[in-house]
Design a protein around this motif. Sequence first.
Motif, short mmCIF file in Angstrom:
data_model
loop_
_atom_site.label_atom_id
_atom_site.label_comp_id
_atom_site.label_asym_id
_atom_site.label_seq_id
_atom_site.Cartn_x
_atom_site.Cartn_y
_atom_site.Cartn_z
N PHE A 46 107.09 17.00 -122.84
CA PHE A 46 107.27 18.60 -122.49
C PHE A 46 106.17 19.45 -123.30
CE2 PHE A 46 111.29 16.22 -120.96
CZ PHE A 46 111.46 16.73 -120.02
N VAL A 47 105.89 19.13 -124.25
CA VAL A 47 104.47 19.94 -125.38
C VAL A 47 103.18 19.61 -124.82
CG1 VAL A 47 106.08 19.24 -127.58
CG2 VAL A 47 104.51 18.42 -126.98
N LEU A 48 102.91 20.59 -125.04
CA LEU A 48 101.38 20.86 -125.09
C LEU A 48 100.95 20.04 -124.75
CD1 LEU A 48 99.94 24.33 -125.38
CD2 LEU A 48 100.46 23.14 -122.90
N PRO A 49 99.59 19.31 -124.10
CA PRO A 49 98.69 17.89 -125.53
C PRO A 49 98.33 17.89 -126.67
CG PRO A 49 97.51 18.31 -122.78
CD PRO A 49 98.53 19.24 -123.56
N LEU A 61 107.41 25.03 -130.65
CA LEU A 61 106.02 25.24 -130.23
C LEU A 61 105.82 25.66 -128.81
CD1 LEU A 61 105.78 21.12 -130.38
CD2 LEU A 61 104.81 22.43 -131.71
N SER A 62 104.67 25.92 -129.13
CA SER A 62 104.10 27.21 -128.03
C SER A 62 103.90 25.78 -126.37
CB SER A 62 102.82 27.58 -128.43
OG SER A 62 102.09 27.84 -127.09
N ILE A 63 104.62 26.51 -125.66
CA ILE A 63 104.07 25.61 -124.58
C ILE A 63 103.15 27.02 -123.20
CG2 ILE A 63 106.46 24.17 -124.40
CD1 ILE A 63 107.67 26.46 -122.60
N CYS A 97 109.28 25.06 -120.75
CA CYS A 97 108.76 23.01 -120.34
C CYS A 97 109.92 22.54 -119.19
CB CYS A 97 108.75 23.19 -121.42
SG CYS A 97 109.55 22.76 -122.55
N GLY A 98 111.39 23.01 -118.83
CA GLY A 98 111.89 22.03 -119.17
C GLY A 98 112.77 20.83 -120.11
#
Length: 221
Positions: A46-49, A61-63, A97-98
Amino acid sequence: MDDADHQSRTDFLPARLRMVDQQLQRRGIYDSAVLAAMRTVPRHEFVLPEDLGQAYGDHPLSIGHEQTISQPYIVASMTQELRITGKSRILEIGTGCGYQTAVLAKICEHVYTVEWVSELLTGASDRLRRLGYCNVTFREGDGSLGWAEYAPFDGILVAAAARNIPPVLMEQLADPGRMVIPVGEHLFSQQLMLIEKKGAKTTVDELYGVRFVPLRTSDLN
Ligand code: SAH
């Protein structure tokens, strides 16, 4: 699932179990269904790569789109406060992000989730379908208006800070029902509120201070 896929998923398990032990159980999360869900949902999906290495860290964390994935403890605590069961129908406002959606979906019968930002909603619904969650219905729009078509809800979880508790959400809460919602106009002075509807009585309690992105409101409100 091919070998590489299997490898990338299993590698995160120790970090996830550590997260549940250190960040949740030690801070008083006791609901076994919540703990089991958080041991299972692959937060790293669900997090950025670029944040993969921090996926199980003790912070938000930023999405992208100026939005965030909440700190694991906050997700667990808000879910626990709803006291949901396998029969609950839950309204979630602010899909992002779900991740929170997935945790709720593991525990309850059905999640109805509303997100303002179209790209986030599409990203979340694609991700949750790919991960095999079938008990979630998605909608793009202003969640501060609730979702009358599927009301009443046994639980309502609002993941963005409101100025006040929207009366329409109170109306869409079942009896008995519980709602958690951050309330406050300033980034540093929001309170997580717990609203409990039971018979003729509705109680409102302040739980603790939180920092959420603002709940947007449309002119319809
Ligand atoms: N639930 C997420 C965190 C979501 S952040 C998690 O799992 O960590 C809050 C989200 O609320 C953002 O994606 C933002 O776009 C959304 N949001 C803000 N106002 C909204 C509104 N009125 N209706 C629906 N979504 C809203």
